[in-house]
Design a protein around this motif. Structure first.
Motif, PDB file in Angstrom:
ATOM      1  N   MET A   1       0.859  -1.199   0.000  1.00  8.13           N
ATOM      2  CA  MET A   1       0.000   0.000   0.000  1.00  8.13           C
ATOM      3  C   MET A   1       0.885   1.236   0.000  1.00  8.13           C
ATOM      4  SD  MET A   1      -2.906   1.154   2.747  1.00  8.13           S
ATOM      5  CE  MET A   1      -3.786   2.689   2.537  1.00  8.13           C
ATOM      6  N   ALA A   2       0.707   2.133  -0.968  1.00  4.41           N
ATOM      7  CA  ALA A   2       1.538   3.327  -1.088  1.00  4.41           C
ATOM      8  C   ALA A   2       1.269   4.297   0.049  1.00  4.41           C
ATOM      9  CB  ALA A   2       1.276   3.998  -2.429  1.00  4.41           C
ATOM     10  N   ILE A   3       2.340   5.023   0.440  1.00  2.00           N
ATOM     11  CA  ILE A   3       2.209   6.040   1.481  1.00  2.00           C
ATOM     12  C   ILE A   3       1.795   7.349   0.818  1.00  2.00           C
ATOM     13  CG2 ILE A   3       3.453   7.319   3.262  1.00  2.00           C
ATOM     14  CD1 ILE A   3       5.269   4.905   3.590  1.00  2.00           C
ATOM     15  N   SER A   4       0.878   8.034   1.400  1.00  4.47           N
ATOM     16  CA  SER A   4       0.393   9.294   0.825  1.00  4.47           C
ATOM     17  C   SER A   4       1.520  10.308   0.696  1.00  4.47           C
ATOM     18  CB  SER A   4      -0.731   9.866   1.695  1.00  4.47           C
ATOM     19  OG  SER A   4      -1.813   8.944   1.762  1.00  4.47           O
ATOM     20  N   THR A   5       1.463  11.144  -0.347  1.00  2.17           N
ATOM     21  CA  THR A   5       2.495  12.145  -0.628  1.00  2.17           C
ATOM     22  C   THR A   5       1.876  13.535  -0.586  1.00  2.17           C
ATOM     23  OG1 THR A   5       3.652  10.586  -2.065  1.00  2.17           O
ATOM     24  CG2 THR A   5       4.216  12.895  -2.312  1.00  2.17           C
ATOM     25  N   ALA A   6       2.610  14.463  -0.002  1.00  2.00           N
ATOM     26  CA  ALA A   6       2.110  15.837   0.084  1.00  2.00           C
ATOM     27  C   ALA A   6       2.027  16.458  -1.306  1.00  2.00           C
ATOM     28  CB  ALA A   6       3.025  16.674   0.976  1.00  2.00           C
ATOM     29  N   ALA A   7       1.113  17.372  -1.475  1.00  2.00           N
ATOM     30  CA  ALA A   7       0.925  18.060  -2.755  1.00  2.00           C
ATOM     31  C   ALA A   7       2.198  18.788  -3.154  1.00  2.00           C
ATOM     32  CB  ALA A   7      -0.245  19.040  -2.661  1.00  2.00           C
ATOM     33  N   GLY A   8       2.622  18.583  -4.409  1.00  2.00           N
ATOM     34  CA  GLY A   8       3.806  19.263  -4.929  1.00  2.00           C
ATOM     35  C   GLY A   8       5.105  18.533  -4.664  1.00  2.00           C
ATOM     36  N   TYR A   9       5.058  17.454  -3.918  1.00  2.00           N
ATOM     37  CA  TYR A   9       6.282  16.707  -3.624  1.00  2.00           C
ATOM     38  C   TYR A   9       6.527  15.730  -4.766  1.00  2.00           C
ATOM     39  CZ  TYR A   9       9.748  13.993  -1.014  1.00  2.00           C
ATOM     40  OH  TYR A   9      10.907  13.361  -0.598  1.00  2.00           O
ATOM     41  N   THR A  10       7.685  15.848  -5.463  1.00  2.00           N
ATOM     42  CA  THR A  10       7.946  15.062  -6.669  1.00  2.00           C
ATOM     43  C   THR A  10       9.149  14.146  -6.542  1.00  2.00           C
ATOM     44  OG1 THR A  10       9.268  16.890  -7.594  1.00  2.00           O
ATOM     45  CG2 THR A  10       6.899  16.824  -8.149  1.00  2.00           C
ATOM     46  N   ASN A  11       9.741  14.026  -5.378  1.00  2.00           N
ATOM     47  CA  ASN A  11      10.905  13.156  -5.219  1.00  2.00           C
ATOM     48  C   ASN A  11      10.467  11.689  -5.236  1.00  2.00           C
ATOM     49  OD1 ASN A  11      13.732  12.789  -4.768  1.00  2.00           O
ATOM     50  ND2 ASN A  11      13.247  12.202  -2.650  1.00  2.00           N
ATOM     51  N   LEU A  12      11.122  10.854  -6.073  1.00  2.00           N
ATOM     52  CA  LEU A  12      10.786   9.434  -6.240  1.00  2.00           C
ATOM     53  C   LEU A  12       9.274   9.275  -6.436  1.00  2.00           C
ATOM     54  CD1 LEU A  12      13.063   7.918  -3.427  1.00  2.00           C
ATOM     55  CD2 LEU A  12      13.550   8.044  -5.870  1.00  2.00           C
ATOM     56  N   PRO A  13       8.748   9.859  -7.508  1.00  2.00           N
ATOM     57  CA  PRO A  13       7.295   9.948  -7.667  1.00  2.00           C
ATOM     58  C   PRO A  13       6.581   8.623  -7.871  1.00  2.00           C
ATOM     59  CG  PRO A  13       8.409  10.609  -9.689  1.00  2.00           C
ATOM     60  CD  PRO A  13       9.483  10.446  -8.648  1.00  2.00           C
ATOM     61  N   SER A  14       7.301   7.593  -8.413  1.00  2.00           N
ATOM     62  CA  SER A  14       6.610   6.325  -8.701  1.00  2.00           C
ATOM     63  C   SER A  14       6.422   5.456  -7.463  1.00  2.00           C
ATOM     64  CB  SER A  14       7.385   5.530  -9.774  1.00  2.00           C
ATOM     65  OG  SER A  14       7.438   6.253 -10.978  1.00  2.00           O
ATOM     66  N   GLY A  15       7.116   5.743  -6.402  1.00  3.37           N
ATOM     67  CA  GLY A  15       6.973   4.967  -5.166  1.00  3.37           C
ATOM     68  C   GLY A  15       7.628   3.606  -5.206  1.00  3.37           C
ATOM     69  N   ASN A  16       8.492   3.362  -6.211  1.00  2.00           N
ATOM     70  CA  ASN A  16       9.125   2.039  -6.321  1.00  2.00           C
ATOM     71  C   ASN A  16      10.192   1.792  -5.265  1.00  2.00           C
ATOM     72  OD1 ASN A  16       7.598   1.307  -8.556  1.00  2.00           O
ATOM     73  ND2 ASN A  16       9.018   2.301  -9.989  1.00  2.00           N
ATOM     74  N   PHE A  17      10.554   2.830  -4.539  1.00  2.00           N
ATOM     75  CA  PHE A  17      11.549   2.639  -3.479  1.00  2.00           C
ATOM     76  C   PHE A  17      10.984   1.811  -2.333  1.00  2.00           C
ATOM     77  CE2 PHE A  17       8.970   6.021  -1.867  1.00  2.00           C
ATOM     78  CZ  PHE A  17       9.009   5.901  -0.491  1.00  2.00           C
ATOM     79  N   LEU A  18       9.643   1.695  -2.269  1.00  2.00           N
ATOM     80  CA  LEU A  18       8.995   0.988  -1.163  1.00  2.00           C
ATOM     81  C   LEU A  18       8.551  -0.389  -1.653  1.00  2.00           C
ATOM     82  CD1 LEU A  18       8.027   1.339   1.790  1.00  2.00           C
ATOM     83  CD2 LEU A  18       5.806   2.006   0.857  1.00  2.00           C
ATOM     84  N   PRO A  19       9.306  -1.456  -1.370  1.00  2.05           N
ATOM     85  CA  PRO A  19       8.946  -2.779  -1.880  1.00  2.05           C
ATOM     86  C   PRO A  19       7.770  -3.368  -1.105  1.00  2.05           C
ATOM     87  CG  PRO A  19      10.818  -2.982  -0.425  1.00  2.05           C
ATOM     88  CD  PRO A  19      10.516  -1.499  -0.534  1.00  2.05           C
ATOM     89  N   GLU A  20       7.076  -4.314  -1.765  1.00  4.53           N
ATOM     90  CA  GLU A  20       6.039  -5.066  -1.062  1.00  4.53           C
ATOM     91  C   GLU A  20       6.702  -6.147  -0.229  1.00  4.53           C
ATOM     92  OE1 GLU A  20       2.316  -6.098  -3.058  1.00  4.53           O
ATOM     93  OE2 GLU A  20       3.192  -5.232  -4.857  1.00  4.53           O
TER      94      GLU A  20
END
Length: 303
Positions: A1-20
């Motif tokens: 489950m992806a962690i919510s991102t603040a508006a305008g935050y674009t660092n590592l946008p795909s969320g692939n850094f967080l493995p299942e």
């Protein structure tokens, strides 16, 4: 489950850094207790190997006693060698497939896990069928109550109801009438029956009645002590009555029922249509009521 991102935050946008992350612990389903091997004569387990095997059990001959006067001739009787045949005429099997890629890359050993589940399913089916077979062989003379809501035994603690302990007492008397030995007697019922039996007004929890204040549950055995001469077993595999509020209580002697059971084969074979292993198991078994006078039943109404 992806962690919510603040508006305008674009660092590592795909969320692939967080493995299942998958847990290596497996959530197993609950398993019912098996009682058949405890309540039947299993001396013949080692004498079967395959479906269709037959065990021939020689019956004890009946001896005739006659009056004797001094000096008279004594006539001998011929001994009978009657037999009962216990046939392994039931078989159940399971089979499943594990793909090579699933086996290589999976984090769980599904082959071992599913084989364990299959073995339990075979034993559970065996337990249910043998209990039903025992119940089907009970004679009308060894039946307390009837399979009908209005003719069953209404148990409870009101003045017009029967204490569940007294149901066991009647089953014991029915076995006594058949000269069934008092040792190695058993009784099996659904959990609903034991709920009533364990109410405070029941004698089951009376230390004087049990000769001991402590009790424990293991493998379907309700209490380690005898109650009215019976070892009590709880099972969810009891045969069904005609209506939902009527339950069957079975009682008998361990020597009156014979069972023979064998896991005939467990094997792993290659699937010819894919890169996978097929795991399958075969269970063969048979059951026989040796003496109908050694089993009894009660139909009880549980509100």
């Amino acid at each position: 489950m992806a962690i919510s991102t603040a508006a305008g935050y674009t660092n590592l946008p795909s969320g692939n850094f967080l493995p299942e992350i998958y847990s290596q612990k497996v959530l197993k389903f609950f398993r019912k207790a098996s009682v058949v091997e405890d309540i039947s004569n299993t001396d013949y387990f080692g004498e079967i190997e395959n479906f269709g095997d037959t065990v021939r059990i020689i019956k004890e001959p009946t001896i005739t006693v006659s009056a004797y006067t001094r000096g008279s001739s004594v006539n001998t009787q011929d001994l009978a060698d009657d037999e009962i045949q216990l046939t392994v005429d039931k078989a159940n099997a399971f089979a499943f497939k594990v793909d090579d890629i699933e086996e290589r890359q999976g984090h769980i050993n599904f082959e071992t896990l599913a084989t364990s589940s299959g073995a339990y399913a075979l034993k559970d089916s065996y337990d249910s069928e043998v209990l039903s077979n025992i119940q089907s062989q009970v004679t009308s003379g060894n039946t307390y109550g009837a399979d009908h809501a209005t003719n069953s035994i209404d148990t409870g603690f009101d003045t017009d109801e029967v204490d569940p302990v007294n149901v066991l007492a009647r089953l014991g008397r029915l076995l006594d009438d058949g000269n069934v030995p008092t040792d190695n007697r058993w009784a099996v019922a659904a959990p609903r029956f034991f709920e009533e039996l364990q109410q405070t007004s029941s004698k089951l929890l009376d230390a004087n009645f049990l000769n001991e204040g402590s009790s424990q549950v293991r493998n379907g055995l309700v209490v380690p002590q005898l109650v009215n001469g019976f070892r009590l077993y709880k099972s969810n595999n009891m045969p069904s009555a005609s209506t939902s509020d009527v339950h069957v209580v079975l009682a008998g002697h361990q020597g009156g029922v014979a069972t023979a059971s064998q896991i005939a084969k467990t094997e792993v074979v290659r699937d010819t249509d894919s890169f996978a292993d097929i795991v399958r198991g075969l269970h063969v078994y048979g059951g026989k009521v040796l003496r109908t006078e050694s089993i009894a039943q009660a139909y009880v109404k549980l509100d």
